[in-house]
Design a protein around this motif. Structure first.
Motif, mmCIF file in Angstrom:
data_model
loop_
_atom_site.group_PDB
_atom_site.id
_atom_site.type_symbol
_atom_site.label_atom_id
_atom_site.label_comp_id
_atom_site.label_asym_id
_atom_site.label_seq_id
_atom_site.Cartn_x
_atom_site.Cartn_y
_atom_site.Cartn_z
ATOM 1 N N PHE A 1 -9.490 6.404 7.358
ATOM 2 C CA PHE A 1 -8.497 6.264 6.291
ATOM 3 C C PHE A 1 -9.139 6.518 4.927
ATOM 4 O O PHE A 1 -8.574 7.223 4.077
ATOM 5 C CB PHE A 1 -7.876 4.867 6.315
ATOM 6 C CG PHE A 1 -6.957 4.608 5.157
ATOM 7 C CD1 PHE A 1 -5.663 5.086 5.162
ATOM 8 C CD2 PHE A 1 -7.389 3.902 4.033
ATOM 9 C CE1 PHE A 1 -4.812 4.870 4.090
ATOM 10 C CE2 PHE A 1 -6.551 3.684 2.958
ATOM 11 C CZ PHE A 1 -5.261 4.165 2.993
ATOM 12 N N GLN B 1 -1.655 6.305 10.607
ATOM 13 C CA GLN B 1 -2.672 5.294 10.352
ATOM 14 C C GLN B 1 -2.395 4.032 11.160
ATOM 15 O O GLN B 1 -3.331 3.362 11.613
ATOM 16 C CB GLN B 1 -2.726 4.969 8.855
ATOM 17 C CG GLN B 1 -3.873 4.057 8.456
ATOM 18 C CD GLN B 1 -5.231 4.640 8.797
ATOM 19 O OE1 GLN B 1 -5.461 5.826 8.624
ATOM 20 N NE2 GLN B 1 -6.125 3.812 9.315
ATOM 21 N N LEU C 1 -8.112 9.321 2.309
ATOM 22 C CA LEU C 1 -7.651 8.909 0.985
ATOM 23 C C LEU C 1 -8.435 9.629 -0.110
ATOM 24 O O LEU C 1 -7.852 10.182 -1.049
ATOM 25 C CB LEU C 1 -7.804 7.392 0.841
ATOM 26 C CG LEU C 1 -7.414 6.795 -0.511
ATOM 27 C CD1 LEU C 1 -5.933 7.041 -0.789
ATOM 28 C CD2 LEU C 1 -7.717 5.305 -0.541
ATOM 29 N N GLN C 2 -9.750 9.649 0.018
ATOM 30 C CA GLN C 2 -10.565 10.304 -1.007
ATOM 31 C C GLN C 2 -10.338 11.817 -1.015
ATOM 32 O O GLN C 2 -10.306 12.442 -2.071
ATOM 33 C CB GLN C 2 -12.045 9.980 -0.762
ATOM 34 C CG GLN C 2 -12.339 8.506 -0.967
ATOM 35 C CD GLN C 2 -13.815 8.194 -1.026
ATOM 36 O OE1 GLN C 2 -14.625 9.083 -1.229
ATOM 37 N NE2 GLN C 2 -14.156 6.926 -0.851
ATOM 38 N N THR D 1 1.084 4.061 -2.761
ATOM 39 C CA THR D 1 0.751 5.433 -2.364
ATOM 40 C C THR D 1 1.864 6.395 -2.747
ATOM 41 O O THR D 1 1.613 7.476 -3.300
ATOM 42 C CB THR D 1 0.514 5.508 -0.838
ATOM 43 O OG1 THR D 1 -0.513 4.595 -0.478
ATOM 44 C CG2 THR D 1 0.101 6.912 -0.417
ATOM 45 N N ALA E 1 -0.264 8.508 6.238
ATOM 46 C CA ALA E 1 -0.757 7.238 5.702
ATOM 47 C C ALA E 1 -0.061 6.034 6.323
ATOM 48 O O ALA E 1 -0.605 4.928 6.277
ATOM 49 C CB ALA E 1 -0.567 7.202 4.187
ATOM 50 N N LEU F 1 -5.647 1.680 -4.536
ATOM 51 C CA LEU F 1 -5.287 1.888 -3.131
ATOM 52 C C LEU F 1 -6.332 1.297 -2.198
ATOM 53 O O LEU F 1 -5.994 0.731 -1.154
ATOM 54 C CB LEU F 1 -5.117 3.390 -2.838
ATOM 55 C CG LEU F 1 -3.854 4.057 -3.396
ATOM 56 C CD1 LEU F 1 -3.837 5.528 -3.020
ATOM 57 C CD2 LEU F 1 -2.603 3.372 -2.881
ATOM 58 N N GLU F 2 -7.591 1.427 -2.562
ATOM 59 C CA GLU F 2 -8.656 0.864 -1.715
ATOM 60 C C GLU F 2 -8.555 -0.654 -1.636
ATOM 61 O O GLU F 2 -8.758 -1.250 -0.576
ATOM 62 C CB GLU F 2 -10.025 1.285 -2.256
ATOM 63 C CG GLU F 2 -10.353 2.755 -2.007
ATOM 64 C CD GLU F 2 -11.652 3.182 -2.649
ATOM 65 O OE1 GLU F 2 -12.196 2.381 -3.453
ATOM 66 O OE2 GLU F 2 -12.134 4.290 -2.362
ATOM 67 N N LEU G 1 -7.387 5.275 -7.279
ATOM 68 C CA LEU G 1 -8.064 5.287 -5.980
ATOM 69 C C LEU G 1 -8.563 3.887 -5.642
ATOM 70 O O LEU G 1 -8.396 3.407 -4.510
ATOM 71 C CB LEU G 1 -9.229 6.275 -6.004
ATOM 72 C CG LEU G 1 -10.073 6.378 -4.730
ATOM 73 C CD1 LEU G 1 -9.222 6.850 -3.558
ATOM 74 C CD2 LEU G 1 -11.243 7.333 -4.941
ATOM 75 N N ARG H 1 -5.640 -1.510 0.571
ATOM 76 C CA ARG H 1 -6.032 -1.269 1.960
ATOM 77 C C ARG H 1 -6.971 -2.367 2.466
ATOM 78 O O ARG H 1 -6.890 -2.777 3.621
ATOM 79 C CB ARG H 1 -6.708 0.103 2.073
ATOM 80 C CG ARG H 1 -7.342 0.389 3.424
ATOM 81 C CD ARG H 1 -6.329 0.411 4.547
ATOM 82 N NE ARG H 1 -6.973 0.571 5.834
ATOM 83 C CZ ARG H 1 -6.367 0.556 7.014
ATOM 84 N NH1 ARG H 1 -5.060 0.381 7.082
ATOM 85 N NH2 ARG H 1 -7.044 0.717 8.119
ATOM 86 N N ARG I 1 0.833 -1.209 0.000
ATOM 87 C CA ARG I 1 0.000 0.000 0.000
ATOM 88 C C ARG I 1 0.863 1.253 0.000
ATOM 89 O O ARG I 1 0.611 2.207 -0.747
ATOM 90 C CB ARG I 1 -0.927 0.001 1.220
ATOM 91 C CG ARG I 1 -1.757 1.275 1.337
ATOM 92 C CD ARG I 1 -2.774 1.176 2.441
ATOM 93 N NE ARG I 1 -2.203 1.082 3.762
ATOM 94 C CZ ARG I 1 -1.760 2.132 4.474
ATOM 95 N NH1 ARG I 1 -1.819 3.354 3.961
ATOM 96 N NH2 ARG I 1 -1.264 1.964 5.688
ATOM 97 N N SER J 1 -8.512 15.096 5.893
ATOM 98 C CA SER J 1 -9.810 14.572 5.462
ATOM 99 C C SER J 1 -10.746 15.696 5.043
ATOM 100 O O SER J 1 -11.855 15.427 4.576
ATOM 101 C CB SER J 1 -10.458 13.765 6.591
ATOM 102 O OG SER J 1 -9.638 12.690 6.963
#
Length: 1512
Positions: free
Chosen positions: A1016, A1047, A1020-1021, A496, A1043, A519-520, A516, A523, A492, A1236
């Protein structure tokens, strides 16, 4: 069955009787003392004989040279420290104590041993030995030894162990025979204290420190060494602290005095002590590695052995404190039975005995408090030192990794080593002391149980071992989970890091959602493994919270079966011991979990540190006086991948004389850059010789720019010489750029030079090389990123001007510069195919003329167009066109060219792009806590977790209360209820409480992980949808820090920390309720003490909070500096700057260590004071219980209150400590929440305003009054752009560096939004549709080619939209088909991080391949062929003309011939449209900007063209 039971009972009884007989032996203490002292005297005798023999031999030896030994040659003297003075004082005190004991024995004082010889002999031997010790101490100053002799230290250790055994046996005898304490016991206690001090001194070992005098001999030698490894003499609060301040942590008081008044700043945090500095620890760790290497004779020494050597001394000191703390913690349970007996039989006992018991309780708690705080602080300090050493080693390894090793470890992985793995290893160092404490705690617990329950203690031991054995399979599973978690986290973080680094390309290509989702999914994989680990942790918590219950049930049932009477005193002593056993048993799962994590992390770091480094012997350096050539390569074979059958460079023969200019040319992938790398020593040498004479300077093909200001990048660690600097800047055409930057050459450059144009970055790194004043210059395609005019100026003023007397090797695709070279090397398939001057090569007809011919054709086309469109007369110039636009001194520049220019233009932040990291100040807001708690199901889990913990506490107290109430006070009394029924009820309570723990642990783990996952995903978004301006002004390290490290806190720690806050409060409330049942009067003291505790907490929090924030902020620069250094490792090595960058890393480590060290010290400062206050409350409650008349309180319940009160200090401290610790951990939530809520760029899709599927059909682009600026306070970069680019036409965009060409392209893709005006494509205003709809319909080949780790197919078609056949067709068209077919994996061929296993030219061709696959109606080429040769460029231009014949093509190029055949040319100057017309029309006007560019380019090239045509 009954016979077996009776036989077992008989065996256990016999074992017990022998144990009791031995324990109750009247002279056991004396016998142990005599035995130990005799052994030591024998060793001492042998040591004296050895010294005597050595002395006699040395008398006979003839010594020719009587100079002092090397070890003392430069030492002027020794200043003896306080440890030496303490050792003399303690030794004298102990000699006096044993003399006093001997006198008391002579006067007939009572002794447990009735044998005169046994009683007198130990004291006489002690006196003799202490006289010997004092004599030895007297000789230490005369011998000028810095350390105490090892024999002295060994005796102090033996004496300390004897003192512990002696004191323990004395206490046992006193209570066994109910004797009161006498003067002899006080003397024994003094002996114990003195022995403890001497033991501490023996571990430290040093009696003095060198006293250096300033003289001509010592100063240069020692000064150089100290400066190199320790830096300048640093003072710190900790370094200057006295012994009392070290014990009480009062050396922190000045820092708290500042922190309570205002938020602390980094500059206000004191330095760490020299021994805690990164430089000192880095050097120490290197010495340990050398020691292991020499001892084992291995080329790759064991990192584990090096770590062991590094931590050994400090770990022993910590272990000593930990063992004493563990021992002291069991004094309370040992005394409880006696205390209950005293309360029961108070009328027949002296009240003095009660007070002595209270003093015993209090004294043990004080020793426990002091030693516990010291070992915890020492463990944190050792973790700090090891972390500094490991980070330094990882950094140095990163600078020296071989290219093959570097490809095996991406930046994301190595950053994970620094951020996560090292943290886990330092956590293990903290838990290391539990390894020593566990056997001590268990042994003492079993001993106490034996004294009260007899053989029942064996059942407790068996149950304890069974519980601990359960850990073996659980730990193995947990270790596997941890390995999987780290691997998933690596993947990850690697992805990233790559995405953040290439965010601009991702946005331009409209790949946001795909990356995206990548990465999801990564994760999700990590989340699944964490959830498995957390479930196992919940099961472990259930087992170990239930273990005291299980042990107590087994023990009590065994006692009932063996008819051992369970009195109230025995039960309470056992319960107190079981509660104490909770500590080692609770810590065991954590210990094993940390061991599992630490082992995995240590293995990963060890594997990394043992990777291959670049060949140090690949290059032979020869002095100038001995060498006739600056560079000489003979029979050289080199390879980037040693496993590949064909070398990258084959049979290289090269000799370069001093002052020669050597040009290197060839097609894409022919080995041009590799040839420079072999001279630098970057590529693996398989055979041959490389000799270099002189210093080197290197300019890589992809510009490497450091974050900082421009001047620092040019100076690159050298002193600022104004005259030399000005000449360098002028030669590199940077003067005009400096004039236009808000802060001149002090203007700050963003990460990776993000706010500089490609040409500016290239010229800055050329200036860096020029300023070095090296002997040899290696320039890798230095002219590709600059326009024609600037390239000519650089060649004339720099290569042929300021570097005229230097040896220069330059790779170039600009063939017009080749005639000026003294030697031209033509590379083909890794070989030097041709070598010679321009004229010689043109006559050979072996391939060189093809390269030249392609360029000549392009020049001829330009000259032909120029001649055909030039009128016979000069038209009258109009207005501003009278300016001589060809004069570089008078060119109009704008602020910036291609990237974002968001410099602050105010007095405070002039020229500052990357601002200091934002940090909150003051308390953690309630909204942060509320946001965390209510993230999942609006906090619905919280009441159930609290209810489960409360139920556990209630059931625990009920079970203990039940046992205390139902047990008889004495052995003679009858039990109130049948013991079977009593134990049945106890088991019900206990099982119920264990099930509550299982429920609480499961809910807590589930809620914590769900919350971490949701936060997270929000972050991320938010980050992925941020505008490019955020990434330009935010170093990648800041995002990666959140991250990874932050995290990890949310994933694995925070839920537990917050849970413990609530659990410890519930526990202390339960303890208060129990104590209030018997001694409510203690609340008179408890309430004000609690108020003082709260005051301390409020005094502590402001300082600790800011220290924690500063620590978090100071972590990011370490990661950022490391990532930058990895990217530019080749440049750093070429300039021999490894030491400077390593020192910079050490400074950053210290910058992080300062707030971190003082933060953990502040925790101990608070804990020490809270423990003292808790001890005071406990002592008052004991005195109250002793003083109250008999009959007022139930002795059993009073004993239960004392059982709980023993842990009052731990509980009260844990409440405050857990609250403070949770608050510091909540900073991670605060930091993640910051990212965020970032400002988002425009919506990706707007449902109400989506273009038609076939849009854009024609590709007509209209700019209407377009104005662009990068920030509100900055002037516009594009000013009133009004023009229309007709569809299905080729439009060339030209202009000087900084005219706004690339800014126009960014506006087209809405990387920057218009301030005013609009951009309309086929009638659709692009600002009114979604970004994804816009960007997905456009294609771009950017100036900086980007490739992602993976394979060839994934790089060409990341979305998987095209067939293999279409991909092969695209590869063939972009000239890469044959190259990919040669590889075994074909389309699955590996692409490493950044595409570093492909040349820059090949990477640009891959980017072209993407555009060919996409087939958009509008294609933008931003210097797309800058890194390819002229022949390849001609083929590419032909392909583009064919493939995009009916499409709109917008081309930005510095090669004029790439835009000369465009349908229209747009000329930009100073952010405005200077000209916009067809090339032919513009060339008709000689005063036009475009005409002058063509004239300039053709004039420069005419000489070359005429020269080339002679040979073609």
């Amino acid at each position: 069955m009954l016979d077996l039971r009776r036989m077992l009972q008989q065996v256990l009884l016999q074992v017990g009787r022998r144990w009791n007989a031995q324990l109750n032996s009247s002279c056991l203490k004396e016998e142990i003392s005599i035995g130990v002292q005799l052994c030591f005297l024998v060793i001492l005798l042998f040591h004296i004989l050895q010294k005597l023999m050595s002395f006699l031999c040395s008398r006979r030896r003839k010594i020719a040279d009587r100079e002092p030994s090397e070890g003392f040659k430069y030492r002027q003297g020794i200043r003896f420290n306080m440890y030496y003075k303490f050792s003399v004082a303690c030794s004298t005190l102990l000699l006096g104590a044993h003399l006093l004991m001997l006198l008391m024995l002579l006067n007939g004082s009572y002794t447990h041993c009735h044998y005169a010889l046994h009683a007198f002999l130990p004291e006489i031997m002690h006196i003799v030995l202490w006289v010997v010790v004092l004599s030895a101490l007297y000789k230490v100053p005369n011998s000028k030894q810095m350390e105490f002799p090892w024999m002295l230290r060994a005796w102090w250790l033996c004496n300390f162990l004897l003192a512990i055994v002696s004191t323990a046996l004395d206490i046992h005898y006193r209570f066994a025979v109910h004797k009161s304490f006498k003067v002899r016991d006080l003397t024994s206690f003094i002996d114990l204290l003195g022995s403890m001090l001497l033991f501490s001194i023996s571990i430290y070992g040093k009696a003095g420190m060198p006293l250096l005098e300033s003289n001509g001999i010592t100063e240069p030698l020692l000064g150089e060494k100290l400066d190199r490894y320790l830096g300048s003499k640093r003072e710190s609060y900790y370094g200057k602290a006295t012994l009392t301040q070290l014990v009480t942590f009062s050396w922190l008081n000045p820092l708290f005095a500042v922190g309570i008044k205002k938020p602390l700043e980094q500059a206000e945090v004191p330095d760490v002590d020299t021994k805690d500095s990164a430089a000192f620890n880095s050097h120490s760790f290197e010495e340990c590695i050398k020691c292991v290497k020499e001892k084992d004779g291995a080329t790759s020494p064991s990192i584990y052995k090096a770590i062991f050597l590094f931590i050994m001394k400090k770990a022993i000191i910590n272990a000593s404190f930990a063992v004493v703390s563990a021992g002291a913690s069991y004094v309370g349970p040992y005394l409880i039975d006696d205390f209950v007996t005293f309360l029961t039989d108070k009328r027949n006992r002296s009240i003095k005995d009660g007070y002595l018991l209270a003093i015993g309780f209090l004294g043990a708690k004080m020793v426990e408090t002091i030693t516990q705080r010291q070992w915890i602080f020492g463990a944190r300090q050792l973790g700090l030192r090891l972390r500094a050493a490991l980070i330094s080693s990882i950094y140095k390894k990163g600078l020296n990794l071989s290219s093959q090793s570097r490809q095996g470890h991406t930046s994301g992985e190595i950053i994970n080593y620094m951020s996560v793995d090292i943290q886990r290893i330092t956590d293990f160092i903290w838990y290391l002391n539990i390894v020593w404490m566990l056997p001590i705690q268990i042994s003492l617990a079993i001993y106490i149980l034996h004294t009260s329950l007899g053989l029942g203690s064996l059942a407790a031991l068996a149950a304890t071992l069974i519980v601990m054995a359960c850990n073996i399979p659980l730990t193995r599973i947990q270790k596997r989970y941890q390995t999987e978690i780290m691997e998933a986290k690596d993947e990850r973080m690697k992805s990233t890091s790559e995405i953040l680094r290439n965010m601009k390309t991702i946005k331009l290509q409209a790949w946001d959602n795909q990356f995206l989702q990548r990465l999801e999914s990564l994760r999700k994989l990590e989340y699944d493994w964490i959830w498995k680990s957390q479930r196992l942790s919940a099961l472990t918590a259930f087992i170990f919270w239930g273990s005291p219950t299980f042990i107590s049930i087994v023990t009590f049932v065994t006692c009932m079966l063996m008819d051992i009477q369970l009195t109230a005193g025995r039960v309470l002593a056992a319960l107190a011991t079981f509660r104490m056993l909770q500590d080692p048993i609770f810590s065991l799962p954590d210990l094993l979990n940390v061991i599992a994590q630490g082992k995995v992390s240590a293995d990963r770091i060890a594997s990394y540190l043992q990777e291959d480094e670049i060949q140090r012997d690949a290059i032979e350096y020869v002095s100038k006086s001995q060498a006739s050539f600056d560079i000489e390569i003979s029979d050289g074979n080199f390879s980037w991948d040693t496993g590949y059958s064909h070398p990258t460079l084959d049979s290289i023969q090269l000799k370069v004389k001093r002052g020669m200019k050597v040009a290197i040319c060839g097609t894409v992938g022919s080995g041009k850059s590799s040839l420079l790398s072999c001279i630098l020593g970057e590529i693996q040498k398989l055979s041959g010789h490389v000799k270099i004479s002189g210093t080197k300077a290197y300019v890589p093909q992809s510009p490497w720019i450091l974050t900082g200001n421009i001047r620092d990048n040019i100076l690159f660690g050298n002193q600022y010489d104004h005259e030399k600097y000005d000449k360098t800047v002028k030669a590199c055409a940077l003067i005009k750029d400096f004039e236009l930057f808000s802060a001149g050459d002090l203007t700050e450059i963003g990460e990776r030079g993000i706010n500089m144009s490609g040409g500016q970055k290239q010229r800055i790194q050329i200036a860096r090389a020029v300023y070095q004043d090296a002997d040899i210059y290696l320039l890798d395609d230095p002219f590709s990123a600059v326009d024609a005019h600037t390239g000519s100026q650089l060649f004339q003023d720099c290569l042929m001007g300021i570097l005229k007397d230097k040896t220069v090797l330059f790779v170039t695709h600009q063939v017009e510069f080749l005639p000026a070279a003294d030697l031209i090397l033509v590379m083909r398939e890794g070989r030097i195919a041709q070598a010679g001057t321009f004229e010689e090569l043109m006559l050979q007809n072996t391939g060189f003329e093809k390269l030249v011919g392609a360029h000549s054709d392009a020049l001829d086309s330009i000259i032909a167009i120029e001649n055909s469109n030039r009128p016979s007369h000069d038209p009258q110039p109009e207005g501003d066109s009278q300016e001589d636009l060809t004069s570089n001194a008078e060119l109009s520049y704008t602020k910036q060219d291609s990237e974002h220019s968001i410099f602050e233009d105010n007095s405070n932040n002039k020229g500052k792009l990357v601002q200091d990291e934002e940090r909150e100040k003051g308390g953690i807001g309630k909204d942060v806590y509320w946001a965390y708690i209510t993230t999942v199901k609006r906090g619905a889990f919280v009441p159930f977790i609290l209810l489960a913990q409360s139920s556990f506490q209630v059931l625990q107290i009920a079970s203990n209360y039940w046992m205390a109430w139902t047990s008889p006070p004495t052995s003679e009394a009858e039990p109130k209820l049948d013991m079977k029924f009593v134990l049945f009820v106890y088991i019900l309570f206990s099982v119920g409480s264990s099930l509550c723990v299982l429920l609480r642990a499961s809910l807590n783990a589930l809620a914590g992980l769900w919350t971490a996952q949701k936060l997270f995903m929000n972050m991320l978004q938010s980050v992925m949808h941020s505008p490019m301006s955020f990434f330009d002004s935010t170093p990648t390290g800041r995002i990666l820090n959140r991250a990874s490290t932050d995290q990890s806190v949310l994933d694995l720690e925070l839920a537990g920390k917050l849970g413990w806050c609530a659990f410890s409060i519930i526990q202390i409330m339960g303890t208060i309720v129990v104590m209030s049942q018997v001694a409510w009067e203690v609340f008179v003291i408890f309430i004000p003490v609690t108020a003082i505790c709260i005051w301390y907490q409020r005094y502590y929090i402001p300082t600790a909070r800011e220290l924690a924030r500063l620590s978090g902020i100071q972590r990011a620069p370490i990661l950022h500096h490391f990532a930058e250094s990895l990217a530019g490792a080749a440049t750093i090595r070429a300039f021999d700057q490894e030491d400077r960058f390593s020192n910079g890393n050490l400074e950053l480590i210290d910058g992080h260590s300062r707030p971190w060290f003082h933060n953990v010290s502040a925790m101990e400062w608070l804990s020490f004071r809270l423990n003292l206050l808790s001890n005071f409350v406990f002592a008052c409650s004991l005195v109250l219980l002793v003083t109250l008349p008999e009959g007022i309180i139930n002795p059993s319940i009073a004993g239960l209150a004392v059982t709980y009160g023993i842990n009052l200090n731990v509980l009260q401290a844990s409440v405050i400590w857990n609250i403070c610790n949770a608050e510091t951990k909540m900073i991670s939530v605060e930091r993640i929440l910051q990212y965020s809520k970032l400002k988002s760029e425009a919506a990706l899709l707007i449902d109400d305003s989506r273009p038609q599927s076939h849009w854009p059909e024609y590709g007509t682009i209209s700019f209407k009054n377009l104005q662009i600026r990068y920030a509100e306070h900055l002037p516009s970069v594009l000013k009133n752009i009004n023009c229309t680019l007709p569809g299905k036409r080729k439009i060339g965009v030209v202009g000087r560096t900084g005219s706004g060409k690339s800014t126009l392209i960014q506006a087209l893709f809405r990387i920057v939004e218009p301030r005013e005006g609009s951009i309309v494509i086929d009638g659709v205003d692009i600002c009114k549709i979604g970004l994804h709809d816009l960007r997905s319909k456009l294609s771009i080949i950017p100036q900086d080619p980007t490739m992602f780790e993976g394979n060839v197919r994934g790089n060409l078609d990341p979305l998987g939209q095209y067939s293999d056949q279409e991909v092969w067709e695209a590869l063939d068209k972009c000239q890469l088909g044959d190259l990919v077919r040669e590889k075994e994996e074909k389309l699955e061929s590996t692409v490493v991080e950044n595409g570093e296993n492909w040349s820059v030219g090949q990477r640009q061709l891959f980017c072209l391949g993407r555009a060919l696959l996409k087939k958009s109606s509008i294609l933008v080429l931003d210097e797309a062929t800058a890194s390819v040769d002229s022949a390849t460029d001609a083929v590419i231009q032909k392909i583009i003309n064919e493939e995009f014949k009916n499409r709109t093509v917008v081309t930005i190029a510095h090669r004029i011939h790439t835009v000369i055949d465009s349908d229209l040319v747009l000329v930009l100057s100073d952010g405005r449209v200077a000209e916009f017309d067809s090339p032919s029309r513009l060339l008709e006007r000689e005063d036009s900007f475009f005409s002058k560019l063509i004239k300039e380019y053709s004039m420069r090239s005419k000489n070359f063209s005429s020269l080339a045509n002679q040979y073609i």
